[in-house]
Design an enzyme around this catalytic site. Sequence first.
Site, PDB file in Angstrom:
ATOM      1  N   GLU A   1       4.195  -2.898 -13.526  1.00  0.00           N
ATOM      2  CA  GLU A   1       5.534  -3.326 -13.981  1.00  0.00           C
ATOM      3  C   GLU A   1       6.455  -2.120 -14.191  1.00  0.00           C
TER       4      GLU A   1
ATOM      5  N   THR B   1       6.001   2.329 -13.739  1.00  0.00           N
ATOM      6  CA  THR B   1       5.170   3.318 -14.449  1.00  0.00           C
ATOM      7  C   THR B   1       5.954   3.897 -15.644  1.00  0.00           C
TER       8      THR B   1
ATOM      9  N   ALA C   1       8.994 -10.067 -17.381  1.00  0.00           N
ATOM     10  CA  ALA C   1       7.577  -9.713 -17.575  1.00  0.00           C
ATOM     11  C   ALA C   1       7.443  -8.440 -18.414  1.00  0.00           C
ATOM     12  N   ARG C   2       8.316  -7.454 -18.166  1.00  0.00           N
ATOM     13  CA  ARG C   2       8.238  -6.195 -18.931  1.00  0.00           C
ATOM     14  C   ARG C   2       8.529  -6.445 -20.405  1.00  0.00           C
TER      15      ARG C   2
ATOM     16  N   PRO D   1       0.812  -1.219   0.000  1.00  0.00           N
ATOM     17  CA  PRO D   1       0.000   0.000   0.000  1.00  0.00           C
ATOM     18  C   PRO D   1       0.849   1.275   0.000  1.00  0.00           C
TER      19      PRO D   1
ATOM     20  N   TRP E   1      -2.676  -4.601  -4.935  1.00  0.00           N
ATOM     21  CA  TRP E   1      -2.687  -4.569  -6.405  1.00  0.00           C
ATOM     22  C   TRP E   1      -2.087  -5.836  -6.990  1.00  0.00           C
ATOM     23  N   ILE E   2      -2.454  -6.995  -6.462  1.00  0.00           N
ATOM     24  CA  ILE E   2      -1.799  -8.213  -6.920  1.00  0.00           C
ATOM     25  C   ILE E   2      -2.685  -8.972  -7.913  1.00  0.00           C
TER      26      ILE E   2
HETATM   27  P1  TGC Z   1      18.521  -0.070  -7.276  1.00  0.00           P
HETATM   28  O1  TGC Z   1      19.406   0.514  -6.218  1.00  0.00           O
HETATM   29  O2  TGC Z   1      18.613   0.460  -8.669  1.00  0.00           O
HETATM   30  O3  TGC Z   1      18.748  -1.647  -7.349  1.00  0.00           O
HETATM   31  C1  TGC Z   1      18.663  -2.444  -6.162  1.00  0.00           C
HETATM   32  C2  TGC Z   1      19.503  -3.692  -6.407  1.00  0.00           C
HETATM   33  O4  TGC Z   1      18.944  -4.428  -7.496  1.00  0.00           O
HETATM   34  C3  TGC Z   1      19.905  -4.554  -8.555  1.00  0.00           C
HETATM   35  N1  TGC Z   1      19.156  -4.455  -9.804  1.00  0.00           N
HETATM   36  C4  TGC Z   1      18.932  -5.484 -10.605  1.00  0.00           C
HETATM   37  N2  TGC Z   1      19.341  -6.748 -10.540  1.00  0.00           N
HETATM   38  C5  TGC Z   1      18.954  -7.585 -11.524  1.00  0.00           C
HETATM   39  N3  TGC Z   1      18.150  -7.190 -12.538  1.00  0.00           N
HETATM   40  C6  TGC Z   1      17.712  -5.911 -12.631  1.00  0.00           C
HETATM   41  N4  TGC Z   1      16.921  -5.542 -13.610  1.00  0.00           N
HETATM   42  C7  TGC Z   1      18.110  -4.993 -11.635  1.00  0.00           C
HETATM   43  N5  TGC Z   1      17.867  -3.689 -11.393  1.00  0.00           N
HETATM   44  C8  TGC Z   1      18.527  -3.378 -10.267  1.00  0.00           C
HETATM   45  C9  TGC Z   1      20.877  -3.429  -8.337  1.00  0.00           C
HETATM   46  O5  TGC Z   1      22.122  -3.700  -8.920  1.00  0.00           O
HETATM   47  C10 TGC Z   1      20.937  -3.383  -6.824  1.00  0.00           C
HETATM   48  O6  TGC Z   1      21.726  -4.463  -6.397  1.00  0.00           O
HETATM   49  P2  TGC Z   1      22.618  -4.329  -5.049  1.00  0.00           P
HETATM   50  O7  TGC Z   1      23.360  -5.622  -4.992  1.00  0.00           O
HETATM   51  O8  TGC Z   1      23.509  -3.126  -5.296  1.00  0.00           O
HETATM   52  O9  TGC Z   1      21.661  -4.126  -3.934  1.00  0.00           O
HETATM   53  O10 TGC Z   1      17.023  -0.005  -6.765  1.00  0.00           O
HETATM   54  P3  TGC Z   1      16.122   1.222  -6.349  1.00  0.00           P
HETATM   55  O11 TGC Z   1      15.540   0.931  -5.016  1.00  0.00           O
HETATM   56  O12 TGC Z   1      16.855   2.531  -6.555  1.00  0.00           O
HETATM   57  O13 TGC Z   1      14.935   1.119  -7.399  1.00  0.00           O
HETATM   58  C11 TGC Z   1      15.121   1.316  -8.750  1.00  0.00           C
HETATM   59  C12 TGC Z   1      13.755   1.306  -9.457  1.00  0.00           C
HETATM   60  C13 TGC Z   1      12.917   2.514  -9.071  1.00  0.00           C
HETATM   61  C14 TGC Z   1      14.058   1.362 -10.946  1.00  0.00           C
HETATM   62  C15 TGC Z   1      13.001   0.002  -9.133  1.00  0.00           C
HETATM   63  O14 TGC Z   1      12.646  -0.052  -7.794  1.00  0.00           O
HETATM   64  C16 TGC Z   1      11.765  -0.193  -9.959  1.00  0.00           C
HETATM   65  O15 TGC Z   1      11.859  -0.746 -11.046  1.00  0.00           O
HETATM   66  N6  TGC Z   1      10.577   0.257  -9.466  1.00  0.00           N
HETATM   67  C17 TGC Z   1       9.313  -0.038 -10.128  1.00  0.00           C
HETATM   68  C18 TGC Z   1       8.556  -1.062  -9.336  1.00  0.00           C
HETATM   69  C19 TGC Z   1       7.834  -2.035 -10.207  1.00  0.00           C
HETATM   70  O16 TGC Z   1       8.071  -2.161 -11.401  1.00  0.00           O
HETATM   71  N7  TGC Z   1       6.954  -2.794  -9.621  1.00  0.00           N
HETATM   72  C20 TGC Z   1       6.263  -3.807 -10.334  1.00  0.00           C
HETATM   73  C21 TGC Z   1       5.475  -4.680  -9.403  1.00  0.00           C
HETATM   74  S1  TGC Z   1       4.962  -6.193 -10.138  1.00  0.00           S
HETATM   75  C22 TGC Z   1       3.744  -5.758 -11.195  1.00  0.00           C
HETATM   76  O17 TGC Z   1       3.438  -4.640 -11.427  1.00  0.00           O
HETATM   77  C23 TGC Z   1       3.077  -6.880 -11.840  1.00  0.00           C
HETATM   78  S2  TGC Z   1       1.784  -6.454 -12.888  1.00  0.00           S
HETATM   79  C24 TGC Z   1       1.596  -7.963 -13.580  1.00  0.00           C
HETATM   80  C25 TGC Z   1       0.577  -8.092 -14.611  1.00  0.00           C
HETATM   81  O18 TGC Z   1      -0.629  -8.137 -14.255  1.00  0.00           O
HETATM   82  O19 TGC Z   1       0.960  -8.255 -15.797  1.00  0.00           O
HETATM   83  P1  FAD Z   2       3.177   5.299  -7.048  1.00  0.00           P
HETATM   84  O1  FAD Z   2       4.507   4.629  -6.914  1.00  0.00           O
HETATM   85  O2  FAD Z   2       2.572   5.902  -5.849  1.00  0.00           O
HETATM   86  O3  FAD Z   2       3.289   6.383  -8.196  1.00  0.00           O
HETATM   87  C1  FAD Z   2       2.314   7.411  -8.373  1.00  0.00           C
HETATM   88  C2  FAD Z   2       2.847   8.402  -9.403  1.00  0.00           C
HETATM   89  O4  FAD Z   2       4.072   8.970  -8.916  1.00  0.00           O
HETATM   90  C3  FAD Z   2       3.208   7.724 -10.725  1.00  0.00           C
HETATM   91  O5  FAD Z   2       2.880   8.582 -11.792  1.00  0.00           O
HETATM   92  C4  FAD Z   2       4.717   7.564 -10.654  1.00  0.00           C
HETATM   93  O6  FAD Z   2       5.337   7.532 -11.938  1.00  0.00           O
HETATM   94  C5  FAD Z   2       5.098   8.815  -9.871  1.00  0.00           C
HETATM   95  N1  FAD Z   2       6.383   8.625  -9.197  1.00  0.00           N
HETATM   96  C6  FAD Z   2       6.686   7.777  -8.174  1.00  0.00           C
HETATM   97  N2  FAD Z   2       7.973   7.874  -7.846  1.00  0.00           N
HETATM   98  C7  FAD Z   2       8.511   8.799  -8.685  1.00  0.00           C
HETATM   99  C8  FAD Z   2       9.821   9.343  -8.870  1.00  0.00           C
HETATM  100  N3  FAD Z   2      10.857   8.928  -8.129  1.00  0.00           N
HETATM  101  N4  FAD Z   2      10.002  10.296  -9.814  1.00  0.00           N
HETATM  102  C9  FAD Z   2       8.969  10.693 -10.600  1.00  0.00           C
HETATM  103  N5  FAD Z   2       7.714  10.222 -10.485  1.00  0.00           N
HETATM  104  C10 FAD Z   2       7.505   9.273  -9.548  1.00  0.00           C
HETATM  105  N6  FAD Z   2       2.162  -5.264  -8.196  1.00  0.00           N
HETATM  106  C11 FAD Z   2       2.645  -6.486  -7.833  1.00  0.00           C
HETATM  107  O7  FAD Z   2       3.551  -6.590  -7.014  1.00  0.00           O
HETATM  108  N7  FAD Z   2       2.105  -7.626  -8.360  1.00  0.00           N
HETATM  109  C12 FAD Z   2       1.090  -7.607  -9.252  1.00  0.00           C
HETATM  110  O8  FAD Z   2       0.648  -8.657  -9.720  1.00  0.00           O
HETATM  111  C13 FAD Z   2       0.547  -6.340  -9.639  1.00  0.00           C
HETATM  112  N8  FAD Z   2      -0.529  -6.278 -10.460  1.00  0.00           N
HETATM  113  C14 FAD Z   2      -1.121  -5.059 -10.698  1.00  0.00           C
HETATM  114  C15 FAD Z   2      -2.331  -5.011 -11.392  1.00  0.00           C
HETATM  115  C16 FAD Z   2      -2.964  -3.793 -11.602  1.00  0.00           C
HETATM  116  C17 FAD Z   2      -4.287  -3.757 -12.310  1.00  0.00           C
HETATM  117  C18 FAD Z   2      -2.354  -2.602 -11.149  1.00  0.00           C
HETATM  118  C19 FAD Z   2      -3.006  -1.267 -11.394  1.00  0.00           C
HETATM  119  C20 FAD Z   2      -1.169  -2.640 -10.464  1.00  0.00           C
HETATM  120  C21 FAD Z   2      -0.539  -3.874 -10.210  1.00  0.00           C
HETATM  121  N9  FAD Z   2       0.623  -3.955  -9.434  1.00  0.00           N
HETATM  122  C22 FAD Z   2       1.134  -5.174  -9.076  1.00  0.00           C
HETATM  123  C23 FAD Z   2       1.171  -2.751  -8.818  1.00  0.00           C
HETATM  124  C24 FAD Z   2       1.975  -1.869  -9.780  1.00  0.00           C
HETATM  125  O9  FAD Z   2       3.223  -2.413 -10.058  1.00  0.00           O
HETATM  126  C25 FAD Z   2       2.070  -0.486  -9.134  1.00  0.00           C
HETATM  127  O10 FAD Z   2       0.784   0.114  -9.231  1.00  0.00           O
HETATM  128  C26 FAD Z   2       3.123   0.384  -9.806  1.00  0.00           C
HETATM  129  O11 FAD Z   2       4.415  -0.128  -9.599  1.00  0.00           O
HETATM  130  C27 FAD Z   2       3.048   1.842  -9.309  1.00  0.00           C
HETATM  131  O12 FAD Z   2       2.955   1.907  -7.927  1.00  0.00           O
HETATM  132  P2  FAD Z   2       1.807   2.816  -7.234  1.00  0.00           P
HETATM  133  O13 FAD Z   2       0.512   2.434  -7.851  1.00  0.00           O
HETATM  134  O14 FAD Z   2       1.959   2.682  -5.778  1.00  0.00           O
HETATM  135  O15 FAD Z   2       2.129   4.283  -7.711  1.00  0.00           O
END
Ligand code: TGC
Ligand code: FAD
Length: 406
Positions: free
Chosen positions: A385, A387, A264-265, A155, A183-184
């Site tokens: 995955e 934003t 996944a991305r 959250p 949001w899972i």
């Molecule tokens: P940062 O300091 O950059 O990295 C932390 C540690 O991770 C390592 N690393 C990686 N390792 C392997 N593969 C990669 N692609 C890696 N990227 C980074 C990095 O080297 C570091 O390692 P260490 O040993 O130094 O600790 O991390 P940060 O905290 O600054 O975050 C960077 C950021 C913002 C890019 C990352 O947190 C991020 O990508 N945030 C977005 C979150 C996100 O995408 N959430 C998705 C949730 S799952 C989902 O949405 C499923 S939807 C599914 C569906 O329905 O299809």
């Molecule tokens: P926030 O992180 O609060 O972001 C809000 C806004 O702020 C965005 O526009 C963002 O770009 C901006 N922002 C945040 N940080 C910064 C920054 N540093 N600089 C500039 N702008 C910034 N997650 C899972 O783990 N598993 C799942 O299976 C999964 N499925 C999902 C299914 C759906 C339908 C949805 C909607 C989401 C799902 N998610 C899942 C979660 C998804 O990965 C998050 O919604 C996403 O990572 C963004 O997080 P948030 O919604 O908390 O937005």
Amino acid sequence: MSTVTPSVARAKKSLKQDVYDHPDFYQIDSLLTDEHKLIRTSIRDFVKKEISPFIEDWAQRAHFPFEIAKKFGEIGAFGPTIPQEYGGGGLDYISYGILMQEIERGDSGMRSTASVQGSLVMYPIYKFGSEPQRKKYLPKLASGEWLGCFGLTEPDHGSNPSGMVTHFKDLGDHYLLNGAKMWISNSPKADVAVVWAKDEKGRIHGLIVERGMPGFSTPETHGKWSLRASATGELVFDNVKVPKENILPGKSGLGAPLMCLDSARYGIAWGALGAAMDCYESARRYAAERIQFGKPIGSFQLVQKKLSEMLTEITKAQLLVWRLGTLMNEGKATTPQISLAKRNNVQIALEIAREARQIHGGMGITGEYSIMRHMMNLESVVTYEGTHDIHLLILGNEITGIPAFT
Ligand code: TGC
Ligand code: FAD
């Protein structure tokens, strides 16, 4: 007497029949193998038979068709790149992309189910799991007998998963897990959850949590205007006793879930393009059939501009994912390259959906056409995955060497 004009009636008929074929302006098909094309034909036939006739009803009712999981399992949509000995397809990354593209052409929510199962549940178990874990979970997930979900987002921690507060304590013969995920995708129906949580030192690990473990619940999130045919929910852990053999031993730290996200991305970059191509093809057909001012609307320059720009962006995006797929196959694709493709292809898909909606006029807001459903789905795809802006910052970091996340 029918209340619709003949041209609208013809357009409606063509949708019901699902006459989709993909645009291939730059002969990108010639870059594919016969196996790739065979996979595309079989998954396209599957989508036309098992998804297209029902998806509008599922989306309108916000119904997740649970039975689709077994059908996806039967056609090999779960874990296509996982080795066959664990029930996967043993296919390359272009095949994986094609599968995601064809499924999302049908609906992004259906593709979500497949990408979560393959890239976010099977992949970490295969990559970071022990051999007994692989043998226990992968075949059942591949066949669709079990459905999985991936718990990273919380959250208060979405874009910044490193701040997660879900945690576990080592109590000798088991781990005690507490916290919540939000949001899972798939959570309300999932048998298995791959959950990312911190140990007592604050190090992130993956744990396999099974439905039925006392203290584990999965409340559904209602009222979504997007991905309505996909089930989304929470994961709540209230003193859940997780057996020690359920920790993923192969990798810890945020890098582990981020590696899953790379996979996944990549699939989303292909998938969103599938939704874009469906919108484009629907608009192209409608423009040929809809008569205004005594002519097909496709004869007007402004409509031609929209269609030409759609095809241009689709062609660029097709080349992008094909090249990225070859880099994935060679093990050379980088996270920023994947970010560029996910960000670009989802953005162009959203723009194409909006333009296609305009070409369909009033009909474009109805469920007679897939456009509005794609458009609303893509609003989730551009957020999950990572934003749109987070992917921009990943690229900015790559270009400058300076992370601008905080
Ligand atoms: P940062 O300091 O950059 O990295 C932390 C540690 O991770 C390592 N690393 C990686 N390792 C392997 N593969 C990669 N692609 C890696 N990227 C980074 C990095 O080297 C570091 O390692 P260490 O040993 O130094 O600790 O991390 P940060 O905290 O600054 O975050 C960077 C950021 C913002 C890019 C990352 O947190 C991020 O990508 N945030 C977005 C979150 C996100 O995408 N959430 C998705 C949730 S799952 C989902 O949405 C499923 S939807 C599914 C569906 O329905 O299809
Ligand atoms: P926030 O992180 O609060 O972001 C809000 C806004 O702020 C965005 O526009 C963002 O770009 C901006 N922002 C945040 N940080 C910064 C920054 N540093 N600089 C500039 N702008 C910034 N997650 C899972 O783990 N598993 C799942 O299976 C999964 N499925 C999902 C299914 C759906 C339908 C949805 C909607 C989401 C799902 N998610 C899942 C979660 C998804 O990965 C998050 O919604 C996403 O990572 C963004 O997080 P948030 O919604 O908390 O937005």
